[in-house]
Design a protein around this motif. Structure first.
Motif, PDB file in Angstrom:
ATOM      1  N   ASP A 334       0.955  -0.895  -0.185  1.00 18.49           N
ATOM      2  CA  ASP A 334      -0.401   0.685  -0.083  1.00 18.49           C
ATOM      3  C   ASP A 334       1.071   1.314  -0.142  1.00 18.49           C
ATOM      4  OD1 ASP A 334      -2.032  -1.962  -0.040  1.00 18.49           O
ATOM      5  OD2 ASP A 334      -2.090  -0.911   2.015  1.00 18.49           O
ATOM      6  N   VAL A 335       2.357   1.146   1.346  1.00 18.83           N
ATOM      7  CA  VAL A 335       2.937   2.521   0.761  1.00 18.83           C
ATOM      8  C   VAL A 335       3.481   2.530  -0.702  1.00 18.83           C
ATOM      9  CG1 VAL A 335       4.815   3.158   1.859  1.00 18.83           C
ATOM     10  CG2 VAL A 335       3.848   2.517   3.634  1.00 18.83           C
ATOM     11  N   MET A 336       4.224   1.579  -1.348  1.00 21.98           N
ATOM     12  CA  MET A 336       4.497   1.661  -2.666  1.00 21.98           C
ATOM     13  C   MET A 336       3.796   1.890  -3.098  1.00 21.98           C
ATOM     14  SD  MET A 336       7.070  -2.124  -2.452  1.00 21.98           S
ATOM     15  CE  MET A 336       7.978  -1.409  -4.036  1.00 21.98           C
ATOM     16  N   THR A 337       2.525   1.549  -3.867  1.00 27.67           N
ATOM     17  CA  THR A 337       1.317   1.940  -4.508  1.00 27.67           C
ATOM     18  C   THR A 337       1.242   3.520  -4.339  1.00 27.67           C
ATOM     19  OG1 THR A 337       0.191  -0.003  -4.602  1.00 27.67           O
ATOM     20  CG2 THR A 337      -0.929   1.830  -5.422  1.00 27.67           C
ATOM     21  N   GLU A 338       0.666   4.336  -3.662  1.00 29.00           N
ATOM     22  CA  GLU A 338       0.501   5.217  -2.570  1.00 29.00           C
ATOM     23  C   GLU A 338       1.838   6.369  -3.323  1.00 29.00           C
ATOM     24  OE1 GLU A 338      -1.229   5.169   1.412  1.00 29.00           O
ATOM     25  OE2 GLU A 338      -3.387   3.717   0.751  1.00 29.00           O
ATOM     26  N   GLN A 339       2.210   6.035  -2.835  1.00 22.88           N
ATOM     27  CA  GLN A 339       3.651   6.392  -2.542  1.00 22.88           C
ATOM     28  C   GLN A 339       4.859   6.853  -3.577  1.00 22.88           C
ATOM     29  OE1 GLN A 339       3.637   9.795  -0.632  1.00 22.88           O
ATOM     30  NE2 GLN A 339       2.116   8.882   0.602  1.00 22.88           N
ATOM     31  N   GLY A 340       4.508   5.368  -4.661  1.00 23.97           N
ATOM     32  CA  GLY A 340       4.727   5.478  -5.778  1.00 23.97           C
ATOM     33  C   GLY A 340       6.599   5.530  -5.242  1.00 23.97           C
ATOM     34  N   ILE A 341       7.216   3.890  -4.396  1.00 24.97           N
ATOM     35  CA  ILE A 341       8.483   4.172  -4.174  1.00 24.97           C
ATOM     36  C   ILE A 341       8.948   2.579  -5.260  1.00 24.97           C
ATOM     37  CG2 ILE A 341       9.482   3.862  -2.428  1.00 24.97           C
ATOM     38  CD1 ILE A 341       8.216   5.502  -0.813  1.00 24.97           C
ATOM     39  N   ALA A 342       9.954   3.063  -5.494  1.00 24.75           N
ATOM     40  CA  ALA A 342      10.990   1.788  -5.794  1.00 24.75           C
ATOM     41  C   ALA A 342      11.068   0.992  -4.915  1.00 24.75           C
ATOM     42  CB  ALA A 342      11.915   2.098  -7.000  1.00 24.75           C
ATOM     43  N   PRO A 343      11.178  -0.423  -5.236  1.00 23.99           N
ATOM     44  CA  PRO A 343      11.852  -1.948  -4.790  1.00 23.99           C
ATOM     45  C   PRO A 343      12.871  -1.237  -3.541  1.00 23.99           C
ATOM     46  CG  PRO A 343      10.098  -3.006  -6.736  1.00 23.99           C
ATOM     47  CD  PRO A 343      10.949  -0.995  -6.130  1.00 23.99           C
ATOM     48  N   GLY A 344      13.308  -0.797  -4.107  1.00 25.46           N
ATOM     49  CA  GLY A 344      15.497   0.046  -3.283  1.00 25.46           C
ATOM     50  C   GLY A 344      14.737   0.071  -2.999  1.00 25.46           C
ATOM     51  N   VAL A 345      14.868   1.367  -2.679  1.00 24.84           N
ATOM     52  CA  VAL A 345      14.402   2.289  -1.592  1.00 24.84           C
ATOM     53  C   VAL A 345      13.065   2.181  -0.783  1.00 24.84           C
ATOM     54  CG1 VAL A 345      13.549   4.726  -1.078  1.00 24.84           C
ATOM     55  CG2 VAL A 345      14.536   4.139  -3.421  1.00 24.84           C
ATOM     56  N   MET A 346      12.886   0.888  -1.365  1.00 30.50           N
ATOM     57  CA  MET A 346      11.339   0.348  -0.277  1.00 30.50           C
ATOM     58  C   MET A 346      12.306  -0.234   0.841  1.00 30.50           C
ATOM     59  SD  MET A 346       7.890   0.803   0.941  1.00 30.50           S
ATOM     60  CE  MET A 346       7.169   0.552   2.476  1.00 30.50           C
ATOM     61  N   ASN A 347      13.277  -1.341   0.144  1.00 30.48           N
ATOM     62  CA  ASN A 347      13.880  -1.660   1.537  1.00 30.48           C
ATOM     63  C   ASN A 347      14.688  -1.143   2.013  1.00 30.48           C
ATOM     64  OD1 ASN A 347      12.967  -4.130   0.142  1.00 30.48           O
ATOM     65  ND2 ASN A 347      15.145  -4.466  -1.314  1.00 30.48           N
ATOM     66  N   VAL A 348      15.203   0.031   1.877  1.00 28.78           N
ATOM     67  CA  VAL A 348      16.312   0.887   2.931  1.00 28.78           C
ATOM     68  C   VAL A 348      14.891   1.420   3.587  1.00 28.78           C
ATOM     69  CG1 VAL A 348      17.471   3.347   3.174  1.00 28.78           C
ATOM     70  CG2 VAL A 348      17.561   1.915   1.068  1.00 28.78           C
ATOM     71  N   LEU A 349      13.654   1.989   3.541  1.00 25.96           N
ATOM     72  CA  LEU A 349      12.655   2.467   4.142  1.00 25.96           C
ATOM     73  C   LEU A 349      12.745   1.035   5.266  1.00 25.96           C
ATOM     74  CD1 LEU A 349      10.805   4.770   5.356  1.00 25.96           C
ATOM     75  CD2 LEU A 349       9.015   3.770   3.399  1.00 25.96           C
ATOM     76  N   VAL A 350      12.284   0.307   5.073  1.00 25.75           N
ATOM     77  CA  VAL A 350      11.984  -1.191   5.857  1.00 25.75           C
ATOM     78  C   VAL A 350      12.862  -1.648   6.570  1.00 25.75           C
ATOM     79  CG1 VAL A 350      11.148  -3.060   5.992  1.00 25.75           C
ATOM     80  CG2 VAL A 350      10.330  -2.562   4.137  1.00 25.75           C
ATOM     81  N   HIS A 351      13.869  -1.373   6.189  1.00 23.36           N
ATOM     82  CA  HIS A 351      15.001  -1.745   7.455  1.00 23.36           C
ATOM     83  C   HIS A 351      15.803  -0.696   7.913  1.00 23.36           C
ATOM     84  CE1 HIS A 351      19.440  -2.023   7.456  1.00 23.36           C
ATOM     85  NE2 HIS A 351      19.250  -4.007   8.029  1.00 23.36           N
TER      86      HIS A 351
END
Length: 451
Positions: A334-351
């Motif tokens: 949901d966060v990736m979809t709503e904010q348009g975040i790439a998977p790699g950037v999402m990995n940093v955020l999750v980490h």
């Protein structure tokens, strides 16, 4: 073929044709429903074409200098905005066929959907959903399309056509009805422009037949239109469409639209020169050349790893190989979809968030940082890491606002990559120095997993 400005010149002429009447609520539709999808310049161009058609005759030819002057925009930007209007179904463009004369265009302008019609169009509503996110989308839908109260305690007694009209009149009326229907097919061009050749329905028909499904019940006119729109929106192959359609068929062999939309969203693919609407939680970028894996710093190798794995793999890795929970995966998706975040950037955020919140994904904290990164146009892993370092104090305050303050005696946990090139942080949290052996082991393990 790539959409290009081609031979369009400022001196080329254009005329405007109006198709249909504007709905009373067209201003609200354009501002709140269409503009988030096509942008402000495209809507300004549409308004200008409508206004010009009110004060000029259909036969009057103007040059594209007029559009450039009114919109204060270069021709290439106007051309790009025109393409968006064409794709969304608000405009059709025709070019003169005489190559020996100055080019002349006819802009056929179509009225936008009313809010009710807009939300009934699957492709438009999905595009708006991905642009605005679920909260804003549901708010707009509730405001523009109020739910009708159920007719409890009532039985429908509406008369049918056969009951009212004599059977002898039916044949004479039917011929006229067929003729009108044929005309409507030729003149109806509202809504997003899609190509029926986008989907090989003959192949899909045989594929469903092999599975013993009644294709005449599944591949109806309405369902075919929806399948074409979803295939265009998510750039799906025929094989992926077959899997999505099969998934969405219920026990009575009917196609459930919401299930099909959800399945197609899960099959959404990333392309090399951009992303499809939203992020793919299971997608991964192409693995980089293995020859570079032993070069550069440990941080470079860690960045390469985060760019190569999916958020699902990251979650499973930090949980010692245990399967990631559906709740966490849905939150990330949901966060990736709503904010348009790439998977790699999402990995940093999750980490980052996992280590800041005692290995728990805090939805408000995750969404707030993701929104900040989206506004900052963060698109790479390195940008995400650098911004996390620069805004550490701000993010720390956000974390305290969302949860109770930790005891002073408890040491703050931050990612290992955060401490590099930050001596003050190392002094305060000596236990968080980079463990190169652990990182090297993780890189080795995940690289093998990827291969």
């Amino acid at each position: 073929m790539k959409y290009s400005i081609g031979k369009l010149l400022p001196v080329d002429g254009f005329r405007i044709l109006r198709q249909g009447e504007l709905p009373r609520s067209f201003h609200r539709s354009l501002s709140h429903l269409y503009q988030p999808i096509v942008g402000r310049l495209a809507i300004s161009l549409y308004h200008l074409l409508i206004s010009e058609s009110d004060i000029t005759d259909e036969s009057q030819v103007q040059s594209h200098h007029t559009l450039m002057a009114y919109l204060s925009a270069p021709l290439d930007k106007i051309y790009e905005a025109r393409g968006k209007l064409e794709a969304i179904g608000l405009l059709r463009t025709f070019r003169s066929t005489d190559e020996n004369q100055q080019a002349e265009y006819v802009y056929s302008v179509y009225p936008p959907f009313s809010p009710d019609e807009f939300f009934q169009d699957d492709m438009l509503s999905l595009l708006l959903y991905h642009e605005l996110g679920s909260s804003k989308y549901e708010l707009l839908k509730e405001r523009f399309v109020p739910t009708v109260k159920a007719l409890e305690g009532f039985t429908e007694v509406t008369a049918t056509f056969d009951e009212v009209f004599h059977s002898k009149m039916i044949e004479s009326v039917r011929a006229e009805t067929d003729q009108l229907a044929t005309q409507n097919v030729k003149t109806e061009h509202r809504g997003p422009t899609t190509s029926s050749s986008r989907v090989d329905f003959e192949w899909l028909h045989h594929a469903l037949k092999k599975r013993m499904y009644p294709t005449e019940r599944i591949l109806t006119g309405r369902n075919k239109k929806l399948i074409i729109q979803l295939a265009t929106l998510y750039d799906l192959s025929n094989v992926e469409l077959e899997k999505a359609v099969t998934w969405a068929i219920d026990e009575n062999h009917y196609l459930i639209e919401e299930e099909l939309k959800s399945a197609c969203h899960d099959f959404m693919k990333e392309v090399n020169n951009g992303r499809a609407p939203g992020g793919n939680i299971d997608g991964r970028d192409k693995m980089k050349d293995d020859s570079t894996s032993d070069q550069g710093s440990k941080e470079d190798q860690f960045i390469e790893m985060l760019e190569s794995i999916s958020p699902r793999e990251l979650l499973e890795d930090v949980s010692q190989g245990n399967r990631a929970s559906e709740q966490d995966l849905k939150l990330i998706r949901d966060v990736m979809t709503e904010q348009g975040i790439a998977p790699g950037v999402m990995n940093v955020l999750v980490h980052y968030v996992l280590l800041k919140t005692d290995m728990k994904l805090s939805k408000p904290y995750l969404e707030k940082i993701a929104s900040h990164w989206a506004r900052k146009n963060v698109t790479t892993v390195r940008q995400a890491m650098n911004l996390a370092k620069a805004e550490h104090q701000k993010y720390q305050q956000w974390g305290k606002q969302k949860s109770q303050k930790r005891k002073n005696s408890k040491e703050e946990v931050i990612p290992a990559w955060f401490n590099q090139e930050s001596s003050t942080t190392k002094e305060e949290t000596g236990s968080t120095n980079v463990n190169t052996d652990n990182i090297a082991e993780r890189i080795k393990k995940l690289t093998k997993k990827g291969n």
